[in-house]
Design an enzyme around this catalytic site. Structure first.
Site, short mmCIF file in Angstrom:
data_model
loop_
_atom_site.label_atom_id
_atom_site.label_comp_id
_atom_site.label_asym_id
_atom_site.label_seq_id
_atom_site.Cartn_x
_atom_site.Cartn_y
_atom_site.Cartn_z
N GLU A 180 1.27 -1.26 0.08
CA GLU A 180 -0.07 -0.11 0.28
C GLU A 180 0.50 1.38 0.02
O GLU A 180 2.10 1.14 0.31
CB GLU A 180 -1.01 0.30 1.40
CG GLU A 180 -0.42 -0.19 2.69
CD GLU A 180 0.74 0.57 2.78
OE1 GLU A 180 0.52 2.17 2.87
OE2 GLU A 180 1.89 0.03 3.40
N GLU A 323 4.72 0.31 2.11
CA GLU A 323 4.93 -1.02 0.59
C GLU A 323 3.99 -2.36 0.27
O GLU A 323 4.59 -2.89 -0.96
CB GLU A 323 5.79 -0.27 -0.07
CG GLU A 323 5.98 1.42 0.22
CD GLU A 323 7.56 1.62 -0.21
OE1 GLU A 323 7.71 2.58 -0.40
OE2 GLU A 323 8.70 0.88 -0.76
#
Length: 355
Positions: A180, A323
């Site tokens: 994300e 991430e």
């Protein structure tokens, strides 16, 4: 499980999530026990192999084609001053997921994995090179003033994640990780974990991407007041997502549900993805069997989330980047487990004991 209107993809997915195949787990355990080593001496490596056998429903399996599906979105609660960085960083950084120059991108290159970047709610009208556009809308609403999104939008998040998981599984990917990007997304993630864990946000709120400690109480107060205002139902994952969640968090939860329905392992990343995992687990508890925890995030809410899901991450690297970086790093561990499982000789294959 709630009966939902106009959610055929979600309902179908939930109905297709089945327990792991015990016969395949038993076959894998038998092989592991017969390998030329003391029983259980490879610890979590053996547990992962047995879990994978149950997921794939086969004694042997392929973990070679790997992908991190990462979602980007912004958050209305940013206006409450809960993050130190400009919100624009989300749109500036997210194209680097696609071109492979950010943290998860570089780790993924090293381990031979791909990264897919999906915009589900970044606060921009600009098209981002290499990024798939599934934008629900630009930014969630401010959860400190009302629900972050509508229930319909919450379902849409989940279904985008389901669609992405099915797309890449159909393309031949056998291991999926989630990632994300979204400035201040530790705030909704902490709210989700607080609601499901039944704890005060003060117990689990951290500094995120570098919030100064003197601002931590303010962040706690914002999360607490958002929960009190919106009153999410702790037993209804969709309601929690709608009231205090984020588009990218819901989409990651959808990937977990989609992978579970399609009998594919899903590697959980760090703190934000723990919140997504909790949502998926609340919506369908069997989805937990398909999750592999990658690393122990440095965020303080980590332990609470992992206790609820009963996940034991394979790495402890003091990482808090997010991430999907931890998921990508864990891919090599998973491949090492499988390679060892397939290639270590068994007592049945050699006369190890001189018989």
């Amino acid at each position: 499980m709630n009966i939902l209107e106009n959610t055929s993809m979600l309902e179908t997915t939930l109905n297709n999530i089945e327990p792991l195949d015990e016969a395949s787990i038993e076959a894998a355990r038998h092989r592991l026990d017969r390998q030329a080593k003391p029983q259980g001496s490879l610890g979590k490596m053996e547990d992962i192999c047995a879990q994978l056998a149950g997921i794939y429903r086969s004694k042997f399996f392929d973990t070679g084609k790997k992908v991190v599906i990462a979602f980007g979105a912004d958050h209305g609660v940013y206006e409450e001053g809960v993050a130190p960085d400009p919100q624009e960083i989300t749109k500036l950084q997210f194209p680097n997921f696609a071109n492979g120059t950010c943290g998860v991108g570089t780790i993924a290159k090293f381990v031979g994995a791909d990264v897919v970047a999906v915009d589900v709610g970044i606060n921009t009208d600009e098209k981002m090179e290499g990024v798939l556009d599934y934008k629900i809308r630009k930014c969630t609403s401010n959860m400190a003033k009302g629900p972050a999104m509508t229930r319909e939008e919450a379902v849409r998040c989940l279904e985008i994640g389901i669609e992405m998981s099915e797309t890449y599984i159909q393309k031949g990917y056998t291991v999926v990780g989630i990632g994300e990007m979204g400035i201040c997304n530790t705030t909704p993630s902490t709210a989700i974990i607080s609601v499901i864990g039944g704890c005060d946000p003060k117990e689990i709120t951290g500094i995120g991407a570098g919030l100064k400690k003197e601002r931590l109480k303010h962040k706690v107060d914002v999360i607490r007041s958002a929960i009190e205002l919106n009153k999410p139902n702790p037993k209804d994952g969709i309601d929690i997502l709608a009231k205090v969640g984020g588009f990218e968090i819901g989409a990651m939860a959808g990937v977990i549900l989609g992978c579970s329905a399609n009998k594919t392992p899903v590697v959980i990343d760090g703190f934000i993805s723990y919140a997504a995992a909790l949502l998926a687990y609340t919506i369908n508890p069997t989805s937990r069997d398909y999750m592999i925890g990658s690393h122990l995030s440095a965020e303080p809410g980590t332990q609470k989330a992992l206790e609820i899901i009963k996940l034991s991450p394979v790495l402890n690297m003091d990482m808090r980047l997010g991430e999907g970086s931890g998921a990508a790093l864990a891919f090599n561990i998973i491949e090492a487990c499988n390679f060892t499982y397939k290639n270590m000789v068994t007592y049945d294959e050699i006369d190890m004991l001189g018989r």
